[in-house]
Scaffold this motif. Structure first.
Motif, mmCIF file in Angstrom:
data_model
loop_
_atom_site.group_PDB
_atom_site.id
_atom_site.type_symbol
_atom_site.label_atom_id
_atom_site.label_comp_id
_atom_site.label_asym_id
_atom_site.label_seq_id
_atom_site.Cartn_x
_atom_site.Cartn_y
_atom_site.Cartn_z
ATOM 1 N N HIS A 19 0.589 -1.225 -0.214
ATOM 2 C CA HIS A 19 -0.426 0.643 0.229
ATOM 3 C C HIS A 19 1.175 1.351 0.106
ATOM 4 O O HIS A 19 0.612 1.992 -0.418
ATOM 5 C CB HIS A 19 -1.419 -0.250 0.989
ATOM 6 C CG HIS A 19 -0.023 -0.176 2.601
ATOM 7 N ND1 HIS A 19 0.563 -0.905 3.420
ATOM 8 C CD2 HIS A 19 -0.525 1.440 3.410
ATOM 9 C CE1 HIS A 19 0.959 -0.205 4.770
ATOM 10 N NE2 HIS A 19 0.269 0.821 4.549
ATOM 11 N N LEU A 20 1.955 1.249 0.109
ATOM 12 C CA LEU A 20 3.169 2.487 0.680
ATOM 13 C C LEU A 20 3.100 2.902 -1.081
ATOM 14 O O LEU A 20 4.272 3.726 -1.404
ATOM 15 C CB LEU A 20 4.050 2.233 0.953
ATOM 16 C CG LEU A 20 3.932 1.625 2.970
ATOM 17 C CD1 LEU A 20 5.192 1.705 3.140
ATOM 18 C CD2 LEU A 20 3.261 3.512 3.659
ATOM 19 N N LEU A 21 2.916 2.210 -2.001
ATOM 20 C CA LEU A 21 3.732 2.501 -3.063
ATOM 21 C C LEU A 21 2.656 3.525 -4.561
ATOM 22 O O LEU A 21 1.832 2.351 -5.363
ATOM 23 C CB LEU A 21 4.236 0.776 -3.559
ATOM 24 C CG LEU A 21 5.281 0.886 -3.813
ATOM 25 C CD1 LEU A 21 6.091 -0.449 -4.645
ATOM 26 C CD2 LEU A 21 6.471 2.080 -3.812
ATOM 27 N N GLN A 22 1.283 3.704 -3.550
ATOM 28 C CA GLN A 22 0.216 3.946 -4.125
ATOM 29 C C GLN A 22 0.406 5.804 -4.577
ATOM 30 O O GLN A 22 1.310 6.580 -3.578
ATOM 31 C CB GLN A 22 -0.575 4.629 -3.421
ATOM 32 C CG GLN A 22 -0.397 5.065 -1.829
ATOM 33 C CD GLN A 22 -1.676 4.901 -1.358
ATOM 34 O OE1 GLN A 22 -3.034 4.133 -1.062
ATOM 35 N NE2 GLN A 22 -1.514 5.217 0.860
ATOM 36 N N SER A 23 0.053 6.441 -5.274
ATOM 37 C CA SER A 23 -0.046 7.993 -5.579
ATOM 38 C C SER A 23 0.153 8.674 -4.567
ATOM 39 O O SER A 23 -0.653 8.774 -3.883
ATOM 40 C CB SER A 23 -1.304 8.336 -6.724
ATOM 41 O OG SER A 23 -1.226 9.562 -7.513
ATOM 42 N N GLY A 24 0.658 10.003 -4.835
ATOM 43 C CA GLY A 24 1.160 10.476 -3.445
ATOM 44 C C GLY A 24 2.139 10.422 -2.281
ATOM 45 O O GLY A 24 2.379 11.249 -1.737
ATOM 46 N N VAL A 25 2.774 9.004 -2.479
ATOM 47 C CA VAL A 25 3.784 9.095 -1.560
ATOM 48 C C VAL A 25 4.885 9.263 -2.194
ATOM 49 O O VAL A 25 5.357 8.822 -2.843
ATOM 50 C CB VAL A 25 3.571 6.990 -1.063
ATOM 51 C CG1 VAL A 25 4.896 6.686 -0.343
ATOM 52 C CG2 VAL A 25 2.330 6.607 -0.893
ATOM 53 N N THR A 26 5.561 9.312 -0.959
ATOM 54 C CA THR A 26 7.394 10.387 -1.643
ATOM 55 C C THR A 26 8.231 8.826 -0.370
ATOM 56 O O THR A 26 7.680 8.654 0.400
ATOM 57 C CB THR A 26 7.338 12.051 -1.588
ATOM 58 O OG1 THR A 26 7.009 12.157 -1.960
ATOM 59 C CG2 THR A 26 9.003 11.456 -1.585
ATOM 60 N N PHE A 27 9.267 8.314 -1.529
ATOM 61 C CA PHE A 27 10.441 7.439 -0.618
ATOM 62 C C PHE A 27 11.503 8.290 -0.531
ATOM 63 O O PHE A 27 12.130 8.444 -1.798
ATOM 64 C CB PHE A 27 9.793 6.144 -0.441
ATOM 65 C CG PHE A 27 9.800 5.589 -1.946
ATOM 66 C CD1 PHE A 27 11.484 4.740 -2.189
ATOM 67 C CD2 PHE A 27 8.925 5.533 -2.941
ATOM 68 C CE1 PHE A 27 10.947 4.243 -3.449
ATOM 69 C CE2 PHE A 27 8.966 4.956 -3.658
ATOM 70 C CZ PHE A 27 9.953 4.383 -3.958
ATOM 71 N N GLU A 28 12.914 7.495 0.417
ATOM 72 C CA GLU A 28 13.650 7.884 -0.337
ATOM 73 C C GLU A 28 14.630 6.414 -0.059
ATOM 74 O O GLU A 28 13.894 5.412 0.729
ATOM 75 C CB GLU A 28 14.444 8.489 0.513
ATOM 76 C CG GLU A 28 14.200 9.673 1.431
ATOM 77 C CD GLU A 28 14.689 10.535 2.716
ATOM 78 O OE1 GLU A 28 14.502 9.599 3.686
ATOM 79 O OE2 GLU A 28 14.442 11.633 2.801
ATOM 80 N N MET A 29 15.469 6.274 -0.949
ATOM 81 C CA MET A 29 16.695 5.489 -0.874
ATOM 82 C C MET A 29 17.855 5.175 -1.137
ATOM 83 O O MET A 29 18.294 6.247 -1.220
ATOM 84 C CB MET A 29 15.996 4.361 -2.347
ATOM 85 C CG MET A 29 15.009 4.195 -3.226
ATOM 86 S SD MET A 29 14.447 3.525 -4.773
ATOM 87 C CE MET A 29 15.369 2.042 -4.693
#
Length: 83
Positions: free
Chosen positions: A60-70
């Motif tokens: 569910h964290l890969l949905q539109s509007g989510v930002t993440f850092e790699m």
């Protein structure tokens, strides 16, 4: 999704490409200290698709509007925004 590479990572990336690294999701209050391995596949350096490396990840964290850092070790490699 939109990908913004750090200065340290941009010199090593070529398109098309694939990048697999730990990602931290600040949008999930239950995972402040957790990271998940994410696979980025990109045709252009600033655009691509993402998926988790394992099936048990919080998809569910890969949905539109989510930002993440790699990260590459402790170094921020990319900031990814799901669009």
């Amino acid at each position: 999704m939109k990908i913004v590479w750090s200065d340290a990572a941009i010199g090593r990336m070529t398109a098309p490409g694939r990048y697999v690294a730990p990602a931290r999701f600040g949008t999930d209050p239950n995972s402040a200290d957790e990271s998940w391995s994410v696979v980025l596949e990109f045709e252009k350096l600033d655009r691509g698709t993402a998926r988790f490396l394992v099936e048990t990840a919080p998809h569910h964290l890969l949905q539109s509007g989510v930002t993440f850092e790699m990260y590459a070790g402790r170094t921020l490699a990319a900031i990814v925004s799901v669009i």
